[in-house]
Design an enzyme around this catalytic site. Sequence first.
Site, mmCIF file in Angstrom:
data_model
loop_
_atom_site.group_PDB
_atom_site.id
_atom_site.type_symbol
_atom_site.label_atom_id
_atom_site.label_comp_id
_atom_site.label_asym_id
_atom_site.label_seq_id
_atom_site.Cartn_x
_atom_site.Cartn_y
_atom_site.Cartn_z
ATOM 1 N N GLU A 189 0.847 -1.201 0.000
ATOM 2 C CA GLU A 189 0.000 0.000 0.000
ATOM 3 C C GLU A 189 0.880 1.249 0.000
ATOM 4 O OE1 GLU A 189 -2.545 -0.830 3.367
ATOM 5 O OE2 GLU A 189 -3.298 -2.664 2.447
ATOM 6 N N ASN A 258 -1.945 -6.901 10.658
ATOM 7 C CA ASN A 258 -3.255 -6.371 11.037
ATOM 8 C C ASN A 258 -4.256 -7.459 11.427
ATOM 9 O OD1 ASN A 258 -4.540 -3.931 11.532
ATOM 10 N ND2 ASN A 258 -5.691 -3.998 9.602
ATOM 11 N N GLU A 387 -8.620 4.094 4.965
ATOM 12 C CA GLU A 387 -8.287 3.463 3.684
ATOM 13 C C GLU A 387 -8.241 4.570 2.634
ATOM 14 O OE1 GLU A 387 -7.523 0.335 3.010
ATOM 15 O OE2 GLU A 387 -8.255 -0.815 4.735
HETATM 16 ZN ZN LIG Z 1 -4.016 -2.452 4.449
#
Ligand SMILES: [Zn+2]
Length: 427
Positions: A189, A258, A387
């Site tokens: 990401e 996570n 996000e």
């Molecule tokens: Zn992520």
Amino acid sequence: MAASLLGLLTLLLVQPLVLFAWQDYKDYRVYELRPQGIADRKLIRKLSKEKPLWDFLGTTRNSNDSSLRVIIPPEEVDSSVETFRSYHLEHRVLIEDLAPLVQAQRAENIKRKEFIQMPHIEVLGAFYTHSEINEYLDSLPERFPKRVQVKQFGWSYERRPLKVLTISNGDGKRDKPVILIDGTVHAREWISPSMALYIIQQLLDNYSENQELLQDYDWVIMPVVNADGYEYTHTDSRYWRKTRRPTSNPECVGTDINRNFGYEWGHDEGSSSDPCEGIYRGERPFDQPESQVLRDVLLNYRGRLNFYLSLHSYGNYFLLPWGYTREFPERYQDMMSVADAGGMAIVHSTNGIYSWGSTYHVLYPTSGDTTDFALGVVNATVAMTMELPAAGFQGFDPWVSHIERLVTESWVGVRAMAAEVIRSYPA
Ligand SMILES: [Zn+2]
């Protein structure tokens, strides 16, 4: 002449290594899947377990119109199409061959960095590696001796130093409430570390416009949590997500940080015990060094952690606890007010649309994620995953030219939410 000879020599020395390590994605194909209903979503979950070489990207949301992408290696393209057909799973080819696209992005980024003189970095000008980001962080105390502190909280599995930056207004007051931001829990990401760096530059280089954000609060920023995975996306495999520590299965490396946190860890709804899955939770909570480090950073600010914000991509969501249950936490409405501030600020500024609410309801169940831990154990006043927007071919892979649009819009939201937290919870 000397320079070009040297360049050629360097190229000759470096090139074989790069070619050897870099996964070029030759003839890797990308499909878009459109699951219809629960049966299709269960099927996708089953496939993601049974096909470790298929890389599912994006999400199967709790709504019927969601789509997701999957990267299929060339040797499994034919069988994957047969599988989709036999299960009547709606699918279409998005990208025939991923290689030229990945290569073009890689070349673009490397070229952009030729003109950048470390440790000075241009956040909008390129994507930076973990070591480059550390070099930049280490250069800041000299430039802002009264206002920043760099602290190493530990090491990654492959022994990369994990660093955390504290930013204050330099008034010397101790124990102010804290806004804590982390980035790059998931390796691929890439807009996440860029966003963390942009926030740092807003608070330091653009201080005159952001003073009030530092009047009564300190900011703590950890741009890269998953240092090994992130480095791996630069050197080997662009779409890597997890850590790089081997698992009990020799074929499958890495754990999802996570899903590795020790609050309501281990539910099968929201994490996986299978090391080959993207949401593998590990053998035990906190069995990843990177999770331990982030846990220690969070615990270090227990009692004054008023806003924990974890930067991910993609999807335009503000995700609040809980992820592990459909129940809502006690302070849910207060946290929603903060998300409201961010969502409204962004829509007014750029017309960018975010959705917000609890992770469980807005996205999907998660178990052992960092925001549940931040609320459940550290007792953060507001805990949130942001996000950031999608860009590029897969959503995770913006071009360099996208960075400015993504981070300036996101900063509008982060700034508004920080201001709302500071207003609602004065020091
Ligand atoms: Zn992520």
